[in-house]
Design a protein around this motif. Structure first.
Motif, PDB file in Angstrom:
ATOM      1  N   SER A  49      -7.339  19.565   0.687  1.00 61.20           N
ATOM      2  CA  SER A  49      -8.520  19.586  -0.183  1.00 61.20           C
ATOM      3  C   SER A  49      -8.277  18.770  -1.446  1.00 61.20           C
ATOM      4  N   GLN A  50      -7.060  18.840  -1.952  1.00 56.45           N
ATOM      5  CA  GLN A  50      -6.747  18.050  -3.143  1.00 56.45           C
ATOM      6  C   GLN A  50      -6.832  16.558  -2.841  1.00 56.45           C
ATOM      7  N   LEU A  51      -6.332  16.125  -1.692  1.00 52.60           N
ATOM      8  CA  LEU A  51      -6.413  14.707  -1.356  1.00 52.60           C
ATOM      9  C   LEU A  51      -7.858  14.222  -1.367  1.00 52.60           C
ATOM     10  N   SER A  52      -8.760  15.030  -0.848  1.00 49.26           N
ATOM     11  CA  SER A  52     -10.178  14.644  -0.846  1.00 49.26           C
ATOM     12  C   SER A  52     -10.702  14.495  -2.260  1.00 49.26           C
ATOM     13  N   SER A  58      -8.886   5.706   0.383  1.00 46.67           N
ATOM     14  CA  SER A  58      -9.768   6.454   1.276  1.00 46.67           C
ATOM     15  C   SER A  58      -8.963   7.382   2.162  1.00 46.67           C
ATOM     16  N   MET A  59      -9.602   8.450   2.582  1.00 47.20           N
ATOM     17  CA  MET A  59      -9.002   9.326   3.574  1.00 47.20           C
ATOM     18  C   MET A  59      -8.897   8.561   4.893  1.00 47.20           C
ATOM     19  N   VAL A  60      -7.811   8.787   5.607  1.00 50.85           N
ATOM     20  CA  VAL A  60      -7.624   8.116   6.898  1.00 50.85           C
ATOM     21  C   VAL A  60      -7.219   9.141   7.940  1.00 50.85           C
ATOM     22  N   ALA A  61      -7.555   8.837   9.185  1.00 49.51           N
ATOM     23  CA  ALA A  61      -7.120   9.690  10.292  1.00 49.51           C
ATOM     24  C   ALA A  61      -5.597   9.669  10.371  1.00 49.51           C
ATOM     25  N   LEU A  62      -5.042  10.764  10.841  1.00 44.82           N
ATOM     26  CA  LEU A  62      -3.582  10.848  10.926  1.00 44.82           C
ATOM     27  C   LEU A  62      -3.004   9.804  11.868  1.00 44.82           C
ATOM     28  N   ASP A  63      -3.720   9.444  12.907  1.00 41.57           N
ATOM     29  CA  ASP A  63      -3.254   8.382  13.802  1.00 41.57           C
ATOM     30  C   ASP A  63      -3.140   7.058  13.049  1.00 41.57           C
ATOM     31  N   ASP A  64      -4.097   6.797  12.143  1.00 46.58           N
ATOM     32  CA  ASP A  64      -4.039   5.572  11.344  1.00 46.58           C
ATOM     33  C   ASP A  64      -2.904   5.629  10.333  1.00 46.58           C
ATOM     34  N   ALA A  65      -2.691   6.807   9.749  1.00 44.57           N
ATOM     35  CA  ALA A  65      -1.570   6.955   8.817  1.00 44.57           C
ATOM     36  C   ALA A  65      -0.249   6.688   9.527  1.00 44.57           C
ATOM     37  N   GLN A  66      -0.145   7.171  10.755  1.00 46.85           N
ATOM     38  CA  GLN A  66       1.063   6.940  11.550  1.00 46.85           C
ATOM     39  C   GLN A  66       1.267   5.457  11.827  1.00 46.85           C
ATOM     40  N   ARG A  67       0.187   4.760  12.108  1.00 46.81           N
ATOM     41  CA  ARG A  67       0.279   3.317  12.376  1.00 46.81           C
ATOM     42  C   ARG A  67       0.690   2.558  11.107  1.00 46.81           C
ATOM     43  N   ILE A  68       0.155   2.937   9.980  1.00 48.50           N
ATOM     44  CA  ILE A  68       0.462   2.260   8.726  1.00 48.50           C
ATOM     45  C   ILE A  68       1.891   2.557   8.273  1.00 48.50           C
ATOM     46  N   VAL A  91      -1.606  17.553   7.716  1.00 47.39           N
ATOM     47  CA  VAL A  91      -2.971  18.043   7.878  1.00 47.39           C
ATOM     48  C   VAL A  91      -3.976  16.955   7.509  1.00 47.39           C
ATOM     49  N   ALA A  92      -3.616  16.125   6.529  1.00 50.32           N
ATOM     50  CA  ALA A  92      -4.528  15.068   6.065  1.00 50.32           C
ATOM     51  C   ALA A  92      -3.714  13.976   5.393  1.00 50.32           C
ATOM     52  N   ALA A  93      -4.361  12.816   5.189  1.00 50.14           N
ATOM     53  CA  ALA A  93      -3.693  11.689   4.521  1.00 50.14           C
ATOM     54  C   ALA A  93      -4.728  10.796   3.873  1.00 50.14           C
ATOM     55  N   TRP A  94      -4.329  10.160   2.767  1.00 54.19           N
ATOM     56  CA  TRP A  94      -5.140   9.059   2.251  1.00 54.19           C
ATOM     57  C   TRP A  94      -4.304   7.794   2.217  1.00 54.19           C
ATOM     58  N   HIS A  95      -5.016   6.666   2.123  1.00 51.99           N
ATOM     59  CA  HIS A  95      -4.362   5.354   2.136  1.00 51.99           C
ATOM     60  C   HIS A  95      -4.899   4.524   0.990  1.00 51.99           C
ATOM     61  N   ALA A  96      -3.994   3.910   0.241  1.00 50.91           N
ATOM     62  CA  ALA A  96      -4.355   2.990  -0.843  1.00 50.91           C
ATOM     63  C   ALA A  96      -3.717   1.639  -0.529  1.00 50.91           C
ATOM     64  N   GLY A 151       0.797  -1.214   0.000  1.00 46.23           N
ATOM     65  CA  GLY A 151       0.000   0.000   0.000  1.00 46.23           C
ATOM     66  C   GLY A 151       0.830   1.265   0.000  1.00 46.23           C
ATOM     67  N   SER A 152       0.141   2.392   0.066  1.00 44.78           N
ATOM     68  CA  SER A 152       0.837   3.677   0.116  1.00 44.78           C
ATOM     69  C   SER A 152       0.024   4.683   0.912  1.00 44.78           C
ATOM     70  N   ILE A 153       0.736   5.660   1.433  1.00 43.90           N
ATOM     71  CA  ILE A 153       0.170   6.787   2.167  1.00 43.90           C
ATOM     72  C   ILE A 153       0.525   8.060   1.416  1.00 43.90           C
ATOM     73  N   LYS A 154      -0.442   8.967   1.299  1.00 45.52           N
ATOM     74  CA  LYS A 154      -0.154  10.274   0.711  1.00 45.52           C
ATOM     75  C   LYS A 154      -0.548  11.344   1.718  1.00 45.52           C
ATOM     76  N   TYR A 155       0.417  12.210   2.039  1.00 43.21           N
ATOM     77  CA  TYR A 155       0.207  13.247   3.042  1.00 43.21           C
ATOM     78  C   TYR A 155      -0.012  14.610   2.387  1.00 43.21           C
ATOM     79  N   ALA A 156      -0.776  15.439   3.071  1.00 43.71           N
ATOM     80  CA  ALA A 156      -0.900  16.857   2.762  1.00 43.71           C
ATOM     81  C   ALA A 156      -0.447  17.640   3.985  1.00 43.71           C
TER      82      ALA A 156
END
Length: 419
Positions: free
Chosen positions: A99-102, A116-126, A136-141, A87-92
């Protein structure tokens, strides 16, 4: 005496090897030529990342199918192909990029992508090697994958040989032979080679070759480079790829090291492309500048050491899309170029589609939007082509709604030319 091939594939990078293999699997006699060897040019220097979150329907379809092909490669062919579907994480890092991530998630999900958009705590775990607190925001694929480009190239070379493709290396094509409006073959340093059809998959060298037929490609050539870094704590192959919109950087594991690359604001542009990728001049200054902008995101990145600096020459187009077509004045002469740094990751599906086109005579639907004819009525000047194509590279992580957020750091435009 060699039998005249049904198809001559010129260029044995990722797309060329995939085209040759898929043609042979359709029962065609295929000869593949390359100046150096299989996958020895820009393809071997790619980052090796497949990103399922595409927003263009054709690119989304090609990427989905390519990921499926990679994941099932060994089962379907018997040839090993190591990959990491982690998988991958994309941060803003700002509100505009958040807004672009959304928007990216919304568009990608419409195409069936699992992102999907994920909470930053989840992005940190992944991605525990990152510091999500500064984002400010992250998505996860979860289905994104990465691989070593030489592994892909070796795998496709192996299956192509098994399928009956004949290879000839050390051949530099100097001319294209056209007879009565149809391609008849090519001329190399060792003489003329006849073929029923020719497919040019020669990356940044395609423009010069096709110019001999009067076909002018709207494309420019830039250097893309990345570093392999040691000393970043906690890196292992099971970590996801990470991207940051704001500074157009990406990072993924290379064993216990970290690949770190950026799309430079003012990339080195080539008027004359070096004949060999190893002759591309490298300069890690832009990478170090980008690193300073994002070192708070990656734990320990600031203290890392450069193990290796790699670079290649991607082909950029004014709209960021492939150039895939048949030459109007030479029936049977096809080309696939304009990778826009997305050649390797979609090569498996592109090879299937090109082979289907040659076998059936019908252009596949997914390739229709990549026709060079889309530029016929645009009357772009050479300066406009250059400006737009360079803009596609520099702004590769931005969509049209965030196009105004241009990075101001990096080399000055006056230092852009080489060759």
């Amino acid at each position: 005496m060699r039998t005249k091939p049904d198809v001559l594939v010129v260029g044995c990078g990722a797309i060329g090897l995939s085209v040759a293999y898929n043609l042979a699997m359709r029962g065609m006699r295929v000869l593949a030529l390359d100046r150096v060897g299989p996958g020895a040019q820009t393809s071997a220097r790619a980052a090796g990342q497949s990103v399922i979150a595409q927003t263009d329907p054709a690119m989304g379809q090609l990427m989905h199918r390519s990921i499926e092909t990679i994941a099932g490669f060994e089962d379907n062919t018997g040839v090993p192909f190591k990959y990491h579907q982690v998988g991958s994480i994309k941060y803003a890092l700002a509100d505009w990029s958040a807004s672009q991530l959304s928007r990216e998630v919304e568009r990608a999900r419409l195409l069936g992508a699992d992102v999907s958009m994920v909470a930053l705590d989840d992005a940190q775990r992944i991605a525990p090697h990152t510091n999500a607190d500064v984002a400010v925001a992250a998505w996860h694929a979860p289905n994104d994958l990465y691989f070593s480009p030489p592994d892909m190239l070796a795998a496709f070379y192996s299956v192509a040989k098994k399928a009956g493709v004949e290879f000839q290396f050390g051949e530099d094509v100097s001319d294209i032979v056209i007879d009565a409006g149809k391609v008849a073959g090519v001329v190399t340093g060792s003489g003329r080679i006849d073929a029923g059809a020719v497919v040019m998959t020669t990356g940044p060298w395609t423009k010069e070759l096709l110019a001999r037929t009067g076909t002018i490609l709207p494309a420019v050539y830039v250097r893309h480079q990345y570093s392999i870094r040691s000393g970043v704590p906690g890196i292992h192959p099971g970590l996801p790829s990470v991207r940051i919109v704001d500074h157009a950087v990406y990072a993924r594991p290379v064993g216990a090291n970290l690949m770190f690359g950026t799309y430079e604001p003012h990339p080195l542009e080539f008027k004359a492309v070096p004949k060999r990728a190893e002759d591309v001049p490298l300069d890690g200054a832009a990478i170090e500048t980008a690193l300073q902008k994002v070192n708070a995101v990656f734990r320990g990145l600031a203290g890392s050491s450069v193990v290796e600096l790699r670079g290649g020459v991607p082909t950029m187009t004014p709209d960021g899309s492939y150039l895939i077509d048949e030459v109007e004045v030479a029936r049977g002469l096809y080309f696939a170029t304009g990778c826009n740094v997305m050649g390797l990751s979609c090569a498996p599906a592109l090879g299937e589609e090109m082979a289907a086109w040659l076998a059936t005579g019908q252009r596949p639907e997914v390739l229709k939007g990549f026709s060079i004819r889309r530029f016929a009525d645009r009357n772009l000047s050479s300066d406009e082509i250059r400006r737009k194509a360079l803009g596609e590279y520099e702004g590769i992580y931005r969509d049209t709604e965030t196009a105004g957020h241009i990075r101001r750091y990096g080399a000055l435009p006056g230092n852009m030319h080489a060759g």
